[in-house]
Scaffold this motif. Structure first.
Motif, PDB file in Angstrom:
ATOM      1  N   PRO A  64       0.827  -0.905  -0.407  1.00  0.00           N
ATOM      2  CA  PRO A  64       0.396   0.155  -0.103  1.00  0.00           C
ATOM      3  C   PRO A  64       1.042   1.506  -0.557  1.00  0.00           C
ATOM      4  O   PRO A  64       2.068   1.351   0.463  1.00  0.00           O
ATOM      5  N   VAL A  65       0.931   2.304  -0.499  1.00  0.00           N
ATOM      6  CA  VAL A  65       1.603   3.608  -1.217  1.00  0.00           C
ATOM      7  C   VAL A  65       0.329   4.463  -0.986  1.00  0.00           C
ATOM      8  O   VAL A  65      -0.665   4.505  -0.978  1.00  0.00           O
ATOM      9  N   ARG A  66       1.172   5.793  -0.058  1.00  0.00           N
ATOM     10  CA  ARG A  66      -0.135   6.604   0.959  1.00  0.00           C
ATOM     11  C   ARG A  66       0.479   7.532   0.340  1.00  0.00           C
ATOM     12  O   ARG A  66       1.797   8.343   0.516  1.00  0.00           O
ATOM     13  N   ALA A  67       0.276   8.938  -0.736  1.00  0.00           N
ATOM     14  CA  ALA A  67       0.656  10.643  -0.507  1.00  0.00           C
ATOM     15  C   ALA A  67       0.093  11.130   0.270  1.00  0.00           C
ATOM     16  O   ALA A  67      -1.195  11.002   1.008  1.00  0.00           O
ATOM     17  N   VAL A  68       1.143  11.887   1.114  1.00  0.00           N
ATOM     18  CA  VAL A  68       0.612  12.393   2.386  1.00  0.00           C
ATOM     19  C   VAL A  68       0.703  14.110   2.408  1.00  0.00           C
ATOM     20  O   VAL A  68       2.242  13.685   1.447  1.00  0.00           O
ATOM     21  N   ALA A  69       0.498  14.814   2.693  1.00  0.00           N
ATOM     22  CA  ALA A  69       0.474  16.077   2.919  1.00  0.00           C
ATOM     23  C   ALA A  69       2.253  17.201   3.296  1.00  0.00           C
ATOM     24  O   ALA A  69       2.480  17.120   3.017  1.00  0.00           O
ATOM     25  N   THR A  70       2.444  16.115   4.604  1.00  0.00           N
ATOM     26  CA  THR A  70       3.591  16.406   5.261  1.00  0.00           C
ATOM     27  C   THR A  70       4.838  15.670   5.509  1.00  0.00           C
ATOM     28  O   THR A  70       4.309  14.066   4.832  1.00  0.00           O
ATOM     29  N   ALA A  71       5.699  16.223   5.752  1.00  0.00           N
ATOM     30  CA  ALA A  71       6.725  15.245   6.121  1.00  0.00           C
ATOM     31  C   ALA A  71       6.978  14.459   7.348  1.00  0.00           C
ATOM     32  O   ALA A  71       7.453  13.341   8.017  1.00  0.00           O
ATOM     33  N   GLU A  72       6.339  15.253   8.427  1.00  0.00           N
ATOM     34  CA  GLU A  72       5.656  14.895   9.960  1.00  0.00           C
ATOM     35  C   GLU A  72       4.963  13.356   9.652  1.00  0.00           C
ATOM     36  O   GLU A  72       5.339  12.583   9.935  1.00  0.00           O
ATOM     37  N   GLU A  73       3.278  13.774   8.569  1.00  0.00           N
ATOM     38  CA  GLU A  73       3.280  12.605   8.566  1.00  0.00           C
ATOM     39  C   GLU A  73       3.594  11.332   7.862  1.00  0.00           C
ATOM     40  O   GLU A  73       3.209  10.101   8.098  1.00  0.00           O
ATOM     41  N   ALA A  74       4.172  11.884   6.893  1.00  0.00           N
ATOM     42  CA  ALA A  74       5.522  10.581   5.808  1.00  0.00           C
ATOM     43  C   ALA A  74       6.231   9.597   7.345  1.00  0.00           C
ATOM     44  O   ALA A  74       6.356   8.486   7.256  1.00  0.00           O
ATOM     45  N   PHE A  75       6.988  10.650   8.196  1.00  0.00           N
ATOM     46  CA  PHE A  75       7.907  10.399   9.310  1.00  0.00           C
ATOM     47  C   PHE A  75       7.236   9.178  10.022  1.00  0.00           C
ATOM     48  O   PHE A  75       7.536   8.598  11.098  1.00  0.00           O
TER      49      PHE A  75
END
Length: 334
Positions: free
Chosen positions: A187-198
């Motif tokens: 599953p690949v999710r595009a997120v809005a911020t680096a905080e969400e990604a990390f």
């Protein structure tokens, strides 16, 4: 008469070189570096009077273990962040390779693919030795050319359950996520911020394209057991990031100290990262001279700036495949 083989991007794409081939070639040359079988100088930069839109990196290296006499090479790669506005990649590169016993040029090749995949392969080799083998969540910031190789190569090595990606432009991160979904079942999710990604990620890769230092990778985001790879040209990490790291590994300490650019440039310049605080070079770990990850809860950071010897190793892989396939165009040199 001396002749040179010219290999275009299309010629190279037709050789069928796989990610497995690339990772193996990179791991082999990293091992050679750890054993002292390489020669190179830290990269230099050419910064034209162009209003600050970009610069060139010049990388020079030799690998003694390639072929009968080894192989020497020089790569010039442009780093032009605004190129997307003109429909161009931000990084375009040209590679030349030479017989180290005579100086005879052997080949000229498009090195754009080399630049993209060698970076991802180095991330993967570092992760193979330094990340937790049960890593489940990958957080990746940046959607430039090297990002695809980073993510897909890591996905091939770990039992990932989620891949999170982000970049500054929404259309860029969405397109990147869509491209990844075409090649992986993870599953690949595009997120809005680096905080969400990390957030709670096991593997954190910072490959941003900043014009000025901005802390995207914050120290608080690094949980116990995390593997962190910051390699943006301009720093996107907090100054106290190294304070929580159990081990800091680089590709080459001389390379880390050189130049004006690099994710941990401020850490080197302020003495936060020094020869005393550095744990090891990745070649020492791959060659077995130093242990990699020793405990599940270790926080480990791997900073790789891009060694010229990786370019030489991949150029050798491409050239030998091209010779076998009679690919490319033979040019008269003199």
């Amino acid at each position: 008469m001396i002749q040179i083989r010219f290999l275009s991007g299309g010629d190279i794409d037709g050789l069928g070189i796989t990610s497995t081939d690339v990772i193996a070639a990179v791991e082999s040359v990293v091992d050679a570096h750890g054993r002292g079988h390489t020669v190179f100088e830290p990269r230099t930069h050419l910064v034209p009077d162009n209003g600050g839109v970009g610069h060139f990196n010049i990388l020079r290296g030799h690998v003694s273990t390639l072929g009968e006499h080894g192989l020497s090479g020089v790569k010039v790669v442009g780093d032009f962040v605004p190129n997307y506005q003109k429909g161009l990649p931000s990084e375009l590169a040209l590679m030349t390779v030479y017989d180290p016993t005579t100086g005879v040029p052997l080949a000229i090749m498009d090195a754009t693919l080399i630049t993209e995949v060698r970076t991802g392969a180095m991330t993967a080799v570092g992760a193979k030795h330094l990340a937790r083998p049960d890593s489940r969540i990958l957080g990746h910031v940046g959607a430039r050319g090297t990002a695809f190789a980073n993510v897909t190569m890591l996905d091939s090595l770990f039992p990932l359950e989620e891949i999170r990606v982000t970049s500054r432009r929404p259309e860029s991160r969405e397109a990147f996520a869509a491209r990844l979904r075409e090649v992986t079942d993870t599953p690949v999710r595009a997120v809005a911020t680096a905080e969400e990604a990390f957030d709670q990620a096991d593997i954190l890769v910072e490959a941003s394209r900043l014009e000025e230092p901005t802390p995207l990778l914050r120290t608080a985001s690094v949980k116990p057991g995390a593997f962190v790879v910051p390699y943006g040209t301009i720093s996107a990490v907090e100054l106290d990031l190294l304070d929580v790291m159990d081990k800091v590994v680089v590709d080459d300490w001389r390379e880390s100290r050189s130049g004006r650019f690099g994710a941990l440039r401020a850490h080197v310049d302020t003495g936060r990262l020094s020869e005393d605080t550095l744990y090891a070079q990745i070649g020492e770990i791959v060659s077995g001279a130093m242990p990699g990850r020793e405990h599940p809860d270790e926080r480990i950071l791997f900073w790789h700036r891009g060694l010229s010897i990786l370019d030489v190793a991949l150029a050798h892989l491409i050239l030998t495949r091209a010779e076998t396939a009679s690919a490319g165009t033979i040019l008269d040199y003199r």
